[in-house]
Enzyme design. Structure first.
Site, short mmCIF file in Angstrom:
data_model
loop_
_atom_site.label_atom_id
_atom_site.label_comp_id
_atom_site.label_asym_id
_atom_site.label_seq_id
_atom_site.Cartn_x
_atom_site.Cartn_y
_atom_site.Cartn_z
N ARG A 296 0.82 -1.21 0.00
CA ARG A 296 0.00 0.00 0.00
C ARG A 296 0.86 1.27 0.00
O ARG A 296 0.57 2.23 -0.71
CB ARG A 296 -0.91 -0.01 1.23
CG ARG A 296 -1.89 1.14 1.31
CD ARG A 296 -2.45 1.30 2.73
NE ARG A 296 -2.96 0.05 3.26
CZ ARG A 296 -4.24 -0.28 3.31
NH1 ARG A 296 -5.15 0.56 2.85
NH2 ARG A 296 -4.62 -1.42 3.84
N ARG A 333 -14.10 -0.02 -1.35
CA ARG A 333 -13.58 0.01 0.02
C ARG A 333 -14.50 0.74 1.00
O ARG A 333 -14.55 0.39 2.17
CB ARG A 333 -12.18 0.62 0.05
CG ARG A 333 -11.14 -0.26 -0.67
CD ARG A 333 -9.73 0.27 -0.52
NE ARG A 333 -9.24 0.14 0.83
CZ ARG A 333 -9.01 1.18 1.64
NH1 ARG A 333 -9.23 2.41 1.22
NH2 ARG A 333 -8.57 0.98 2.87
N CYS A 364 -26.54 0.11 -8.64
CA CYS A 364 -27.87 -0.05 -8.03
C CYS A 364 -27.72 -0.62 -6.63
O CYS A 364 -28.14 -1.75 -6.33
CB CYS A 364 -28.75 -0.95 -8.91
SG CYS A 364 -29.21 -0.16 -10.45
N TYR A 393 -5.49 -1.30 -3.64
CA TYR A 393 -6.76 -1.98 -3.35
C TYR A 393 -7.97 -1.34 -4.00
O TYR A 393 -9.08 -1.49 -3.52
CB TYR A 393 -6.96 -2.10 -1.83
CG TYR A 393 -5.82 -2.80 -1.16
CD1 TYR A 393 -5.61 -4.16 -1.34
CD2 TYR A 393 -4.91 -2.10 -0.38
CE1 TYR A 393 -4.54 -4.81 -0.76
CE2 TYR A 393 -3.83 -2.74 0.21
CZ TYR A 393 -3.65 -4.09 0.02
OH TYR A 393 -2.58 -4.73 0.59
#
Length: 434
Positions: A296, A333, A364, A393
Site C-alpha cells: 500500500r 472500500r 444499483c 486496493y
C-alpha cells in the site's frame, strides 16, 4: 491533499499529477480513470531498499503485489531490484509473464490450491509460506514429485494487535492466517515442517496488519519473533536463516491520517532494523536475512481516480448527492469497511469549498458511496472530481458489478502518460459467456 512535486495545483488552478494536467488526462483517456504516479512509486521503492541496505544490510524489500497487480508494476519493481509477494495463481502468472525474477518471489495464502503449488514449483518460486499442516504435507509431496527441496517459511502470529481496522488485523490468535506463538501452535508446526524431507524450513513470516502508523507495533513484533527464534534454538537446536516481517505501513487518506513524504517512510525501516539488530544481539541468535513487504505504501498515494460528475441531487435540509460515472465497481472500500477518502474538484482547486456533498456511485446499491461529507465548490454536471490515494486496493478489488467496465490504468511521469492497463470493452464483458 498530501502535496508533493509530482502532485500539485498548477497555475490554471487544476490538479496536476506526474507533470500532467488532469484536464488533459480526461480529454485523452476519459473517465473513470485510475492514474498512477510512476516517479512516486520508484521513489518509494528506492527509499525502502536504500534504507534497508544502510540500516541492516542483509535483506530484501518485497513488493506486496496484492495492493496493485499488473504487468507494468511487476516490470517496475523488478527493474529496481525488489522482490514481490504473490497470493494467487493469477498474481504469480502475471509476475512470470512480466519477466520477474521468480527466485525473488514469495508465495503467500491461507489456502493455496494444489494447482497453485504445482505452478509455483514449475516456475521456481523462491519461497512458499506454509499456513496449514495439510499444506505442508501437500507441498512436500509435490516437491518430491519434482525431485526438489522447496524453501519455505511458516506464517506465525506474534500476538501483536496493531491499531487498525479489525478486518485488517491479522496477527491475533483468532485469525485465519498463521500459527500462534502464545498457545504453542507455532512451535508444533515448526517441529512438523522440520520432518518433511522435501521442504527446507528457512525461517518465519508474520504480518501484524495494515494501515499502521505507530512504529512501536513493528518494534514489538520484531521482539516477539526473535523471542520465538530463541525458543526454537533452545528447544530444537535449530536456527532460522530468514525473518519476513510483512508490511502494513500506513498512508494518508484523509485529515485523520499523518502526511508522510517518501523520505520519512525510511523511519519505519530504521525502527525495524535497529530493533532487530539489538534483539538478535541481546538474545544471541543468528542474524537473519530480513524481508519486508510494503505494498500500500508504495502504490497507495501514487494513485488518484478521476471521475466526471453526473446528476446532482439536493435533499433540502438533509444531504447533497453528487453522482459520478464510477462507483463501488472501481472502488468498493467504502462499502466494505467505510474507508475514508479525500475528494477534490480537480479543475476548481482554488475555488472556495463551501458546499458539503456525498459522492455517490452509479451502481444499483444504496451503499454505493465513494466518500461522505466532502467540502467542495459548487458542483455542476461534467465537473471533474479526483479521489486521492486510490493506488492500492482499488484496481485490485475492482469488479464488473452491474456489468460496468473496470477503468483503465494510466501511468504518468515527467509530463507524459501511457496505458498500463488498457480500457475494457463490452465485448470483454461477454467474452466467456456461453
Amino acid at each position: 491533499m498530501n502535496a508533493r512535486n509530482t502532485l500539485k495545483v498548477n497555475e490554471l488552478g487544476h490538479l496536476e499529477i506526474g507533470g500532467v494536467d488532469v484536464t488533459a488526462l480526461k480529454k485523452e483517456y476519459g473517465t473513470p480513470l485510475y492514474v498512477m504516479d510512476k516517479a512516486y512509486i520508484e521513489d518509494m521503492c528506492n527509499v525502502y531498499s536504500k534504507t534497508l541496505q544502510t540500516e541492516y544490510g542483509n535483506g530484501l524489500i518485497s513488493y506486496a503485489s496484492k495492493a496493485f497487480s499488473c504487468l507494468e508494476i511487476y516490470r517496475i519493481v523488478n527493474s529496481l531490484g525488489l522482490g514481490a509477494d504473490v497470493v494467487s495463481g493469477g498474481e504469480l502468472y502475471t509476475a512470470v509473464k512480466a519477466g520477474f525474477d521468480t527466485s525473488k518471489l514469495c508465495f503467500h495464502g491461507n489456502n493455496k490450491t494444489e494447482a497453485e503449488l504445482i505452478m509455483a514449483l514449475e516456475n521456481n518460486v523462491g519461497t512458499i509460506v506454509i499456513d496449514a499442516y495439510s499444506e505442508a504435507e501437500k507441498l512436500n509431496s509435490i516437491a518430491k514429485s519434482f525431485n526438489k527441496v522447496q524453501d519455505v517459511l511458516i506464517r506465525i502470529n506474534p500476538g501483536v494487535e496493531a491499531h487498525t481496522h479489525h478486518f485488517i488485523q491479522t496477527a491475533k490468535i483468532d485469525s485465519k492466517f498463521g500459527f500462534s506463538i502464545e498457545n504453542g501452535d507455532a512451535l508444533e508446526i515448526v517441529k512438523y515442517v522440520l520432518t518433511k524431507e522435501n521442504l527446507k524450513l528457512k525461517g518465519l513470516h508474520c504480518h501484524i496488519g495494515s494501515q499502521i502508523f505507530e512504529k512501536k507495533s513493528f518494534a514489538l513484533a520484531v521482539d516477539k519473533m526473535i523471542d520465538f527464534y530463541k525458543i526454537v534454538k533452545d528447544t530444537l537446536n535449530y536456527e532460522f536463516d530468514v525473518l519476513n516481517l510483512g508490511g502494513g505501513f500506513g498512508i494518508w487518506y484523509s485529515d485523520g491520517d499523518a502526511k508522510i513524504n517518501t523520505s520519512q517512510y525510511s523511519e519505519y525501516i530504521k525502527t525495524i532494523a535497529q530493533t532487530l539488530n539489538k534483539s538478535i544481539k541481546d538474545k544471541k541468535v543468528k542474524k537473519p536475512y530480513l524481508i519486508l513487504e510494503p505494498g500500500r505504501s508504495i502504490v497507495g498515494e501514487a494513485g488518484i481516480t478521476l471521475y466526471t460528475v453526473g446528476n446532482i441531487k439536493e435533499i433540502k435540509g438533509v444531504k447533497n448527492y453528487a453522482a459520478i460515472d464510477g462507483g463501488m465497481f472501481d472502488n468498493p472500500r467504502f462499502a466494505l469497511y467505510q474507508a475514508k477518502y479525500t475528494v477534490c474538484a480537480a479543475e476548481k482547486m482554488n475555488e472556495p469549498t463551501n458546499i458539503t456533498y456525498t459522492i455517490a456511485g452509479k451502481c444499483c446499491e444504496s451503499g454505493d458511496i465513494i466518500a461522505e461529507d466532502c467540502k467542495l465548490p459548487t458542483l455542476n454536471e461534467n465537473d471533474l472530481l479526483a479521489v486521492f490515494s486510490t493506488g492500492a486496493y482499488n484496481y485490485s478489488m475492482a469488479s464488473n458489478y452491474n456489468r460496468n467496465l473496470i477503468p483503465p490504468v494510466v501511468m504518468v511521469k515527467d509530463g507524459s502518460s501511457y496505458y498500463a492497463v488498457k480500457p475494457q470493452t463490452y465485448e470483454d464483458l461477454i467474452r466467456n459467456d456461453i
